[in-house]
Design a protein around this motif. Structure first.
Motif, PDB file in Angstrom:
ATOM      1  N   ARG A  22      10.895 -30.641  -0.736  1.00 47.53           N
ATOM      2  CA  ARG A  22      11.518 -29.624   0.120  1.00 47.53           C
ATOM      3  C   ARG A  22      13.035 -29.692   0.052  1.00 47.53           C
ATOM      4  O   ARG A  22      13.615 -30.777  -0.013  1.00 47.53           O
ATOM      5  N   CYS A  23      13.658 -28.531   0.117  1.00 52.92           N
ATOM      6  CA  CYS A  23      15.106 -28.432   0.142  1.00 52.92           C
ATOM      7  C   CYS A  23      15.677 -29.211   1.322  1.00 52.92           C
ATOM      8  O   CYS A  23      15.190 -29.088   2.447  1.00 52.92           O
ATOM      9  N   ASP A  24      16.709 -30.015   1.057  1.00 55.11           N
ATOM     10  CA  ASP A  24      17.346 -30.799   2.119  1.00 55.11           C
ATOM     11  C   ASP A  24      18.094 -29.920   3.112  1.00 55.11           C
ATOM     12  O   ASP A  24      18.386 -30.342   4.226  1.00 55.11           O
ATOM     13  N   ARG A  25      18.420 -28.722   2.686  1.00 56.76           N
ATOM     14  CA  ARG A  25      19.230 -27.852   3.541  1.00 56.76           C
ATOM     15  C   ARG A  25      18.374 -26.949   4.426  1.00 56.76           C
ATOM     16  O   ARG A  25      18.688 -26.722   5.588  1.00 56.76           O
ATOM     17  N   CYS A  26      17.316 -26.367   3.877  1.00 55.12           N
ATOM     18  CA  CYS A  26      16.595 -25.345   4.641  1.00 55.12           C
ATOM     19  C   CYS A  26      15.095 -25.590   4.710  1.00 55.12           C
ATOM     20  O   CYS A  26      14.401 -24.901   5.445  1.00 55.12           O
ATOM     21  N   GLY A  27      14.569 -26.560   3.961  1.00 53.63           N
ATOM     22  CA  GLY A  27      13.158 -26.879   4.056  1.00 53.63           C
ATOM     23  C   GLY A  27      12.250 -26.015   3.191  1.00 53.63           C
ATOM     24  O   GLY A  27      11.038 -26.186   3.216  1.00 53.63           O
ATOM     25  N   PHE A  44      16.967 -29.346  -3.643  1.00 54.51           N
ATOM     26  CA  PHE A  44      17.447 -28.039  -3.226  1.00 54.51           C
ATOM     27  C   PHE A  44      16.481 -26.952  -3.649  1.00 54.51           C
ATOM     28  O   PHE A  44      15.880 -27.022  -4.724  1.00 54.51           O
ATOM     29  N   CYS A  45      16.362 -25.937  -2.820  1.00 55.40           N
ATOM     30  CA  CYS A  45      15.618 -24.741  -3.203  1.00 55.40           C
ATOM     31  C   CYS A  45      16.471 -23.936  -4.193  1.00 55.40           C
ATOM     32  O   CYS A  45      17.632 -24.268  -4.449  1.00 55.40           O
ATOM     33  N   ALA A  46      15.908 -22.884  -4.739  1.00 59.56           N
ATOM     34  CA  ALA A  46      16.638 -22.091  -5.732  1.00 59.56           C
ATOM     35  C   ALA A  46      17.913 -21.503  -5.133  1.00 59.56           C
ATOM     36  O   ALA A  46      18.956 -21.447  -5.790  1.00 59.56           O
ATOM     37  N   HIS A  47      17.828 -21.067  -3.891  1.00 60.25           N
ATOM     38  CA  HIS A  47      18.994 -20.470  -3.238  1.00 60.25           C
ATOM     39  C   HIS A  47      20.135 -21.478  -3.129  1.00 60.25           C
ATOM     40  O   HIS A  47      21.264 -21.197  -3.513  1.00 60.25           O
ATOM     41  N   HIS A  48      19.844 -22.658  -2.616  1.00 56.04           N
ATOM     42  CA  HIS A  48      20.891 -23.651  -2.440  1.00 56.04           C
ATOM     43  C   HIS A  48      21.274 -24.308  -3.758  1.00 56.04           C
ATOM     44  O   HIS A  48      22.383 -24.814  -3.895  1.00 56.04           O
ATOM     45  N   ALA A  49      20.373 -24.327  -4.714  1.00 51.71           N
ATOM     46  CA  ALA A  49      20.719 -24.816  -6.048  1.00 51.71           C
ATOM     47  C   ALA A  49      21.820 -23.952  -6.639  1.00 51.71           C
ATOM     48  O   ALA A  49      22.767 -24.441  -7.255  1.00 51.71           O
TER      49      ALA A  49
HETATM   50 ZN   LIG Z   1      17.526 -24.355   0.643  1.00 50.16          ZN
END
Ligand SMILES: [Zn+2]
Length: 80
Positions: A22-27, A44-49
């Protein structure tokens, strides 16, 4: 004799991401794993990546980028 075995065996190159990651920022589901030079790890998810990608590459020892998995399936919803 040189004693480098412990260093080289510490590398695990094929650590694939799963739905458990899971993304550390948004889950959201993570598609980017960053192994830091300091030894830590970030997901990171794709968005935060995309948002943090350039900075991450500066501090990363290894970047495992699986965001291409997302682009294989169309993100655009079909017209109803
Ligand atoms: Zn994210």
């Amino acid at each position: 004799m040189r004693d480098e075995a412990e260093v080289t065996t510490a590398v695990a190159p094929s650590a694939q991401l799963t739905a458990e990651d899971r993304c550390d920022r948004c889950g959201a589901q993570a598609y980017l794993r960053v192994e830091l030079q300091s030894g830590g790890e970030l997901l990171f998810c794709a968005h935060h990546a995309r948002e943090h990608g350039e900075k991450l590459k500066e501090i990363a020892a290894t970047v495992i980028d699986e965001t291409h998995k997302l682009t294989e399936t169309p993100a655009v919803a079909p017209e109803a």
